[in-house]
Design a protein around this motif. Structure first.
Motif, PDB file in Angstrom:
ATOM      1  N   SER A 117       0.852  -1.184   0.000  1.00 12.95           N
ATOM      2  CA  SER A 117       0.000   0.000   0.000  1.00 12.95           C
ATOM      3  C   SER A 117       0.890   1.237   0.000  1.00 12.95           C
ATOM      4  CB  SER A 117      -0.892  -0.019   1.239  1.00 12.95           C
ATOM      5  OG  SER A 117      -1.738   1.100   1.256  1.00 12.95           O
ATOM      6  N   VAL A 118       0.280   2.376  -0.162  1.00 11.72           N
ATOM      7  CA  VAL A 118       1.013   3.653  -0.081  1.00 11.72           C
ATOM      8  C   VAL A 118       0.249   4.596   0.841  1.00 11.72           C
ATOM      9  CG1 VAL A 118       2.185   3.519  -2.299  1.00 11.72           C
ATOM     10  CG2 VAL A 118      -0.104   4.472  -2.184  1.00 11.72           C
ATOM     11  N   ILE A 119       0.999   5.404   1.552  1.00 10.13           N
ATOM     12  CA  ILE A 119       0.416   6.386   2.470  1.00 10.13           C
ATOM     13  C   ILE A 119       0.823   7.768   1.975  1.00 10.13           C
ATOM     14  CG2 ILE A 119       0.373   7.267   4.832  1.00 10.13           C
ATOM     15  CD1 ILE A 119       1.077   4.460   5.779  1.00 10.13           C
ATOM     16  N   ALA A 150       1.878  11.541   2.156  1.00 11.26           N
ATOM     17  CA  ALA A 150       2.523  12.396   3.156  1.00 11.26           C
ATOM     18  C   ALA A 150       2.001  13.818   3.009  1.00 11.26           C
ATOM     19  CB  ALA A 150       4.033  12.347   2.985  1.00 11.26           C
ATOM     20  N   LEU A 165       4.285  10.054  -1.777  1.00 11.60           N
ATOM     21  CA  LEU A 165       3.698   8.790  -1.327  1.00 11.60           C
ATOM     22  C   LEU A 165       4.766   7.946  -0.652  1.00 11.60           C
ATOM     23  CD1 LEU A 165       1.541   7.928  -4.449  1.00 11.60           C
ATOM     24  CD2 LEU A 165       0.781   8.929  -2.325  1.00 11.60           C
ATOM     25  N   THR A 166       4.413   7.357   0.476  1.00 10.94           N
ATOM     26  CA  THR A 166       5.332   6.505   1.218  1.00 10.94           C
ATOM     27  C   THR A 166       4.854   5.062   1.105  1.00 10.94           C
ATOM     28  OG1 THR A 166       5.699   8.303   2.785  1.00 10.94           O
ATOM     29  CG2 THR A 166       6.364   6.102   3.490  1.00 10.94           C
ATOM     30  N   SER A 211       4.110   1.283   2.097  1.00  5.44           N
ATOM     31  CA  SER A 211       3.824   0.645   3.379  1.00  5.44           C
ATOM     32  C   SER A 211       3.115  -0.679   3.119  1.00  5.44           C
ATOM     33  CB  SER A 211       2.947   1.550   4.243  1.00  5.44           C
ATOM     34  OG  SER A 211       1.696   1.719   3.621  1.00  5.44           O
ATOM     35  N   GLY A 231      -0.356  -2.789   3.821  1.00  2.00           N
ATOM     36  CA  GLY A 231      -1.760  -2.653   4.215  1.00  2.00           C
ATOM     37  C   GLY A 231      -2.262  -3.976   4.761  1.00  2.00           C
TER      38      GLY A 231
END
Length: 164
Positions: free
Chosen positions: A145-147, A149, A154-155, A157, A159
């Motif tokens: 997944s991406v989070i 910022a 996009l960071t 990660s 999920g």
């Protein structure tokens, strides 16, 4: 739920729902809500706890009254002793014993109310959870997944998803 009657018409059958409020009302009589929730094994535990608390309330009250009467007799009769059992104890110690048993008596009353309250809470909560069903197909998935910022980037990660 609809069912086909002998006349060929559909009839609606009544499905009784389990009521948490009914469990709470029945639990005003200790253990009634637990029996309604089909948890009768809790009834001896509830009565054991309430009986134990009742014993300690009664015992502390009796001893508190005994020391109170002894103390008041000594104060009102120039130090004479009411019971020879307490002849070796000074009046100050008799008063301290009265105070200790009075505090224990009050504490046991509070604990008794708490035990009764736990009985009510238990019946109400398990009344709500009575019809709760968990599917046999419980799964968890982990996927990339991406989070986003604050700066717009996009960071990457992991999920985690749960399916009930």
């Amino acid at each position: 739920m609809l069912a086909l009657c002998s006349s060929g018409l559909f009839a609606q059958s009544v499905v009784k729902e389990h009521s948490a409020n009914k469990a709470l009302v029945l639990s005003l009589f200790p253990g009634g809500g637990q029996i309604y929730n089909k948890q009768a094994w809790k009834v001896p535990v509830i009565y054991g706890a309430l009986g134990t608390m009742g014993y300690f309330v009664y015992d502390n009250y009796q001893k508190m009254t005994l020391f109170k009467d002894e103390y008041l007799y000594r104060v009102n009769n120039n130090g004479q002793i009411l019971s020879s059992e307490w002849a070796d104890y000074p009046t100050a110690n008799i008063y301290n014993m009265y105070e200790a048993y009075n505090k224990n008596f009050q504490l046991m009353i509070i604990v008794s109310v708490a035990v009764y309250g736990i009985n009510l809470i238990d019946a109400y909560v398990f009344g709500h959870l009575f019809d709760y069903q968990i599917d046999d197909d419980i799964s968890m998935t982990v996927s990339p997944s991406v989070i986003p910022a604050f700066d717009g980037s996009l960071t990457p990660s992991l999920g985690i998803g749960f399916r009930f």
